[in-house]
Motif scaffolding. Structure first.
Motif, PDB file in Angstrom:
ATOM      1  N   ALA A 526       0.836  -1.202   0.000  1.00  0.00           N
ATOM      2  CA  ALA A 526       0.000   0.000   0.000  1.00  0.00           C
ATOM      3  C   ALA A 526       0.870   1.251   0.000  1.00  0.00           C
ATOM      4  CB  ALA A 526      -0.930  -0.009   1.210  1.00  0.00           C
ATOM      5  N   CYS A 527       1.916   1.236   0.829  1.00  0.00           N
ATOM      6  CA  CYS A 527       2.790   2.397   0.942  1.00  0.00           C
ATOM      7  C   CYS A 527       3.522   2.665  -0.373  1.00  0.00           C
ATOM      8  CB  CYS A 527       3.796   2.166   2.068  1.00  0.00           C
ATOM      9  SG  CYS A 527       4.909   3.540   2.324  1.00  0.00           S
ATOM     10  N   CYS A 528       4.109   1.628  -0.939  1.00  0.00           N
ATOM     11  CA  CYS A 528       4.895   1.808  -2.161  1.00  0.00           C
ATOM     12  C   CYS A 528       4.014   2.201  -3.343  1.00  0.00           C
ATOM     13  CB  CYS A 528       5.666   0.533  -2.478  1.00  0.00           C
ATOM     14  SG  CYS A 528       6.980   0.172  -1.290  1.00  0.00           S
ATOM     15  N   PHE A 529       2.858   1.569  -3.481  1.00  0.00           N
ATOM     16  CA  PHE A 529       1.985   1.955  -4.589  1.00  0.00           C
ATOM     17  C   PHE A 529       1.445   3.369  -4.378  1.00  0.00           C
ATOM     18  CE2 PHE A 529      -2.236   2.084  -6.688  1.00  0.00           C
ATOM     19  CZ  PHE A 529      -1.755   2.110  -7.993  1.00  0.00           C
ATOM     20  N   GLY A 530       1.193   3.726  -3.112  1.00  0.00           N
ATOM     21  CA  GLY A 530       0.757   5.093  -2.822  1.00  0.00           C
ATOM     22  C   GLY A 530       1.771   6.114  -3.295  1.00  0.00           C
ATOM     23  N   GLY A 531       3.057   5.806  -3.134  1.00  0.00           N
ATOM     24  CA  GLY A 531       4.099   6.692  -3.630  1.00  0.00           C
ATOM     25  C   GLY A 531       4.174   6.699  -5.145  1.00  0.00           C
ATOM     26  N   PHE A 532       3.977   5.536  -5.756  1.00  0.00           N
ATOM     27  CA  PHE A 532       4.056   5.416  -7.219  1.00  0.00           C
ATOM     28  C   PHE A 532       2.994   6.257  -7.915  1.00  0.00           C
ATOM     29  CE2 PHE A 532       2.971   3.100 -11.177  1.00  0.00           C
ATOM     30  CZ  PHE A 532       4.217   3.093 -11.799  1.00  0.00           C
ATOM     31  N   LYS A 533       1.825   6.375  -7.319  1.00  0.00           N
ATOM     32  CA  LYS A 533       0.751   7.115  -7.980  1.00  0.00           C
ATOM     33  C   LYS A 533       0.672   8.572  -7.534  1.00  0.00           C
ATOM     34  CE  LYS A 533      -3.192   5.761  -5.012  1.00  0.00           C
ATOM     35  NZ  LYS A 533      -3.964   7.003  -5.000  1.00  0.00           N
ATOM     36  N   GLN A 534       1.677   8.993  -6.764  1.00  0.00           N
ATOM     37  CA  GLN A 534       1.729  10.386  -6.308  1.00  0.00           C
ATOM     38  C   GLN A 534       2.811  11.138  -7.074  1.00  0.00           C
ATOM     39  OE1 GLN A 534      -0.264  12.002  -3.949  1.00  0.00           O
ATOM     40  NE2 GLN A 534       0.798  13.826  -4.693  1.00  0.00           N
ATOM     41  N   LEU A 535       2.454  12.243  -7.660  1.00  0.00           N
ATOM     42  CA  LEU A 535       3.442  13.104  -8.317  1.00  0.00           C
ATOM     43  C   LEU A 535       3.930  14.121  -7.293  1.00  0.00           C
ATOM     44  CD1 LEU A 535       4.978  14.111 -10.785  1.00  0.00           C
ATOM     45  CD2 LEU A 535       2.951  15.416 -11.449  1.00  0.00           C
ATOM     46  N   PHE A 536       5.196  14.011  -6.914  1.00  0.00           N
ATOM     47  CA  PHE A 536       5.744  14.878  -5.878  1.00  0.00           C
ATOM     48  C   PHE A 536       6.295  16.158  -6.496  1.00  0.00           C
ATOM     49  CE2 PHE A 536       5.822  10.633  -4.080  1.00  0.00           C
ATOM     50  CZ  PHE A 536       5.287  10.857  -2.818  1.00  0.00           C
ATOM     51  N   GLY A 537       6.153  17.251  -5.756  1.00  0.00           N
ATOM     52  CA  GLY A 537       6.625  18.534  -6.256  1.00  0.00           C
ATOM     53  C   GLY A 537       8.139  18.615  -6.323  1.00  0.00           C
ATOM     54  N   GLU A 538       8.819  17.938  -5.420  1.00  0.00           N
ATOM     55  CA  GLU A 538      10.277  18.014  -5.362  1.00  0.00           C
ATOM     56  C   GLU A 538      10.800  16.767  -4.676  1.00  0.00           C
ATOM     57  OE1 GLU A 538      14.089  19.708  -5.866  1.00  0.00           O
ATOM     58  OE2 GLU A 538      12.157  20.363  -6.643  1.00  0.00           O
ATOM     59  N   GLY A 539      11.863  16.203  -5.216  1.00  0.00           N
ATOM     60  CA  GLY A 539      12.493  15.055  -4.580  1.00  0.00           C
ATOM     61  C   GLY A 539      11.685  13.777  -4.751  1.00  0.00           C
ATOM     62  N   GLN A 540      11.990  12.786  -3.935  1.00  0.00           N
ATOM     63  CA  GLN A 540      11.348  11.461  -3.942  1.00  0.00           C
ATOM     64  C   GLN A 540      11.459  10.806  -5.320  1.00  0.00           C
ATOM     65  OE1 GLN A 540      11.153  11.157  -1.044  1.00  0.00           O
ATOM     66  NE2 GLN A 540      10.131  12.817   0.016  1.00  0.00           N
ATOM     67  N   GLU A 541      12.645  10.930  -5.942  1.00  0.00           N
ATOM     68  CA  GLU A 541      12.841  10.391  -7.291  1.00  0.00           C
ATOM     69  C   GLU A 541      12.689   8.881  -7.360  1.00  0.00           C
ATOM     70  OE1 GLU A 541      14.916  12.522  -5.817  1.00  0.00           O
ATOM     71  OE2 GLU A 541      15.312  14.222  -7.144  1.00  0.00           O
ATOM     72  N   PHE A 542      12.826   8.203  -6.216  1.00  0.00           N
ATOM     73  CA  PHE A 542      12.735   6.748  -6.188  1.00  0.00           C
ATOM     74  C   PHE A 542      11.322   6.241  -6.448  1.00  0.00           C
ATOM     75  CE2 PHE A 542      11.772   8.207  -1.940  1.00  0.00           C
ATOM     76  CZ  PHE A 542      10.730   7.402  -1.529  1.00  0.00           C
ATOM     77  N   THR A 543      10.321   7.107  -6.385  1.00  0.00           N
ATOM     78  CA  THR A 543       8.928   6.654  -6.469  1.00  0.00           C
ATOM     79  C   THR A 543       8.453   6.422  -7.897  1.00  0.00           C
ATOM     80  OG1 THR A 543       8.074   8.926  -6.506  1.00  0.00           O
ATOM     81  CG2 THR A 543       8.336   7.897  -4.354  1.00  0.00           C
ATOM     82  N   TYR A 544       9.256   6.748  -8.902  1.00  0.00           N
ATOM     83  CA  TYR A 544       8.763   6.729 -10.280  1.00  0.00           C
ATOM     84  C   TYR A 544       9.046   5.422 -11.022  1.00  0.00           C
ATOM     85  CZ  TYR A 544       8.137  11.599  -9.117  1.00  0.00           C
ATOM     86  OH  TYR A 544       7.745  12.759  -8.493  1.00  0.00           O
ATOM     87  N   ASP A 545       9.353   4.371 -10.261  1.00  0.00           N
ATOM     88  CA  ASP A 545       9.560   3.045 -10.853  1.00  0.00           C
ATOM     89  C   ASP A 545       9.250   2.014  -9.775  1.00  0.00           C
ATOM     90  OD1 ASP A 545      11.051   1.270 -13.037  1.00  0.00           O
ATOM     91  OD2 ASP A 545      11.836   0.706 -11.058  1.00  0.00           O
ATOM     92  N   LEU A 546       8.483   0.989 -10.124  1.00  0.00           N
ATOM     93  CA  LEU A 546       8.028   0.028  -9.116  1.00  0.00           C
ATOM     94  C   LEU A 546       9.189  -0.739  -8.482  1.00  0.00           C
ATOM     95  CD1 LEU A 546       4.829  -1.370 -10.888  1.00  0.00           C
ATOM     96  CD2 LEU A 546       4.908   0.064  -8.838  1.00  0.00           C
ATOM     97  N   THR A 547      10.157  -1.118  -9.279  1.00  0.00           N
ATOM     98  CA  THR A 547      11.308  -1.835  -8.719  1.00  0.00           C
ATOM     99  C   THR A 547      12.123  -0.922  -7.810  1.00  0.00           C
ATOM    100  OG1 THR A 547      11.428  -3.312 -10.631  1.00  0.00           O
ATOM    101  CG2 THR A 547      13.413  -3.101  -9.279  1.00  0.00           C
ATOM    102  N   ASN A 548      12.330   0.301  -8.254  1.00  0.00           N
ATOM    103  CA  ASN A 548      13.111   1.243  -7.447  1.00  0.00           C
ATOM    104  C   ASN A 548      12.453   1.532  -6.110  1.00  0.00           C
ATOM    105  OD1 ASN A 548      15.160   1.529  -9.289  1.00  0.00           O
ATOM    106  ND2 ASN A 548      14.379   3.411 -10.191  1.00  0.00           N
ATOM    107  N   ILE A 549      11.136   1.723  -6.124  1.00  0.00           N
ATOM    108  CA  ILE A 549      10.472   2.051  -4.861  1.00  0.00           C
ATOM    109  C   ILE A 549      10.478   0.853  -3.924  1.00  0.00           C
ATOM    110  CG2 ILE A 549       8.075   1.491  -5.515  1.00  0.00           C
ATOM    111  CD1 ILE A 549       7.217   4.022  -4.055  1.00  0.00           C
TER     112      ILE A 549
END
Length: 656
Positions: A526-549
């Motif tokens: 839930a946590c990782c997918f929540g990050g994957f579907k969130q577009l962050f204003g700054e930082g959190q570059e790890f969230t833009y790929d399922l394996t990376n997150i």
């Protein structure tokens, strides 16, 4: 020499027929995206030089479909349309070229001429001003600007440093080197350069504005206000500086003052779309949801392809898009002329829109497209976080802490909430901030700024920690307390909710040994997918790929287990699912850990009126509920890469 390099050389030598033949052959076999861009550009130039304008137009459009922000491709469109006697289309091409690479002299020169011919005196004057600026630059510095805007950052840095070695305090060179530093995220160096630049050249407005932007990026909002006030003495009507001041006021929670400035700017009819967007953000942080929605809608009315306006509506988490809005967003996402930034924002907005419609396959497709573009932009490598974790574990041992017991500042004010984004940290913050003795602040950048200073140019953090004198840690803690005072409202305690601080718990323990740290946890899927579907204003570059997150989550788990081992009892772990299942029990547990008496207001956290700027702002203004707990399960057919990473360490399926 690669085929792309060979073709570039052939273009320079004027062998256009040869380029056309070889480029078309190469495109059939070449699959590398960057190589294809270079080949298509050479093909476009060669067709234009041969006056085969239809073919040149086709090649340029193919290139722009692949790379919408390719400045020289837009410039080629300008040349082609100029040759075809289509001045409006030519001006549009040169405009986009200059927008993506402001160092293209030819585009500015043609823009000035076309605006003048069309009777657009204001546009002509702006183009002439930029043209005059570029022509006044020394050739080496102009070349460095061109490389920088063309994405060749390291080559630009080398050329700029070479120039500065002979022209030590040249303001435009200092500004460019600072911009390069910002691009490379060497913020401390960039800050020093810009601070020095405006001290030496107080009337250099571009440097002053860049300094404001950097300070805001670093979360130094009080300094932004001070510098903005200085700059406004000589430029009282400057829109950019006034906007920066308003943004800083939002940063320190002075929302009424910020909103007043935004509204003043709107009456002056400048930058309408972007100002409406910022106004919406301030209203949303203030809890005025409907007013924020109206501001976001006005933003896209002013600029129909403004992706951030659509995403901001989606990011309220409660807005329902109309069929008309959906159709507009889908058209924007498909349009090859849409900028990358607008496209990314629109794709994430569409992902949320179709999630709300329960069309999960379409929703995931849009999220996936948006994430792929962001991952391409950042090129994030998961080894980066894994290396950082290993360095922390190697440096911050039990022996390290035993030798530094109580060396820091003795203040007990700070309560840090750490973890991953979308793990429920905003809910914990809202619960604590509802207590009469606790100030809710925001995600403070203070610890990250200190880390940046310790890291320096030699990247010696955390290795440098054992080498520091104990007095330094006390100074760090006292400075942290002092710098965070501007965000407080008189409570005995305050919250710092920067999630990434989990990496720096060792440093925090040394400088603030009596601070409280709460680790916000949530079901990993839930946590990782929540990050994957969130577009962050700054930082959190790890969230833009399922394996990376997934790898980031595992690294985070590993480091938190280390802190538990070497600092037993220093961190309280709070699971989001436990808070939902037993609110009162968990609230009492959290308050007891923080040394606070129980207050019933913490159970009625949704009634607390305060500034909240995170994506969960509206969710925590509602009573606790389990609406989003199992949302990820609707997407599980698409989450296999994430599941594989989360499962491979211990063989568990993490509830999958």
């Amino acid at each position: 020499m690669s085929i792309a390099q060979q073709l570039r050389l052939a273009v320079q030598q004027g062998h256009f027929d040869d380029v056309i033949l070889r480029a078309n052959q190469a495109l059939e076999a070449e699959h590398d995206a960057h190589a294809r861009e270079s080949i298509l550009y050479c093909l476009t130039v060669s067709y234009r030089q041969k006056r085969q304008y239809t073919d040149a137009l086709s090649a340029a459009k193919r290139l722009l479909e692949q790379a919408p922000e390719h400045a020289r491709a837009h410039q080629e469109l300008g040349y082609i349309y100029l040759a075809l006697a289509q001045p409006l289309d030519a001006a549009n091409g040169f405009y986009h070229a200059a927008r993506h690479n402001p160092a293209l002299i030819a585009s500015w020169r043609n823009l000035a001429l076309l605006h003048e011919q069309a009777g657009n005196q204001e546009g002509a004057a702006l183009a002439q001003a930029q043209l005059a600026f570029l022509q006044a630059l020394p050739p080496k510095l102009l070349g460095a600007h061109d490389l920088f805007y063309d994405g060749q950052i390291h080559q630009a840095e080398q050329l700029c440093r070479s120039f500065l070695s002979h022209h030590k305090h040249h303001p435009d060179a200092m500004l460019l080197l600072a911009q390069i530093g910002i691009q490379l995220k060497v913020y401390q160096d960039a800050e020093f350069l810009l601070e020095s630049c405006i001290e030496l050249h107080p009337n250099h407005q571009k440097a002053g504005i860049e300094y404001l932007r950097l300070l805001a990026k670093m979360g130094k909002f009080q300094t932004v206000l001070e510098i903005a006030e200085q700059l406004l003495k000589t430029a009282p009507t400057n829109t950019v500086i006034r906007t920066a001041k308003a943004n800083a006021l939002v940063g320190i929670g002075e929302l009424d003052a910020a909103i007043s400035i935004y509204q003043e700017l709107l009456t002056e009819n400048v930058n309408q779309a972007s100002i409406y967007l910022l106004l919406g953000h301030a209203l949303k942080a203030q809890g005025k949801q409907q007013e924020a929605v109206l501001a976001y809608q006005q933003a896209y009315n002013e600029n129909p392809s403004f992706g951030d306006a659509f995403w901001s509506l989606a990011n309220t988490k409660t807005y329902t898009f109309t069929d008309s809005e959906l159709a507009s967003m889908q058209a924007i996402a498909k349009d090859s002329a849409t900028s990358k930034d607008d496209k990314v924002h629109t794709l994430f907005a569409l992902g949320k829109a179709f999630e709300d419609k329960k069309q999960y396959a379409d929703s995931f497709d849009y999220y996936q497209q948006g994430n792929a573009l962001k991952q391409l932009q950042y090129g994030y490598n998961a080894e980066f976080i894994e290396r950082q974790v290993e360095e922390q574990i190697r440096t911050c041992t039990a022996e390290f802490f035993a030798m530094r017991k109580d060396v820091g500042c003795s203040r007990t004010d700070p309560i840090f909430i750490v973890g991953l984004p979308r793990a429920g940290s905003t809910l914990l913050e809202q619960i604590l901030a509802s207590h009469s003795q606790v100030d809710g602040t925001m995600e403070l950048h203070n610890v990250m700024g200190l880390v940046s200073r310790l890291r320096g140019q030699t990247n010696r953090y955390p290795d440098v920690l054992p080498q520091l004198q104990n007095d330094y840690f006390k100074q760090f803690g006292e400075q942290y307390i002092k710098d965070s005072r501007v965000y407080r409202r008189g409570g005995m305690f305050f919250i710092d909710k920067m999630p990434n601080n989990f990496l720096h718990i060792g440093l925090i323990k040394c400088m603030l040994p009596h601070a409280k740290i709460i680790d916000a946890r949530r079901n990993p899927m839930a946590c990782c997918f929540g990050g994957f579907k969130q577009l962050f204003g700054e930082g959190q570059e790890f969230t833009y790929d399922l394996t990376n997150i997934g790898r980031y989550y595992r690294a985070y788990e590993k480091l938190m287990a280390h802190w538990d081992n070497v600092l037993p009892g220093y961190v309280l772990r709070v699971n989001n699912e436990d808070v939902i299942a037993d609110l009162e029990g968990q609230v009492r547990r959290i308050l007891a850990f923080c040394g606070l008496p129980f207050e019933d207001a913490c159970l009625r956290f949704h009634e607390t009126q305060r500034v909240i700027k995170t994506p969960s702002s509206e969710q925590v203004r509602q009573p606790v509920n389990a609406k989003g707990v199992d949302l990820w399960k609707h997407y599980k057919a698409h989450l296999t890469p994430l599941k594989n990473v989360l499962s491979k360490v211990d063989g568990s399926n993490e509830g999958f």
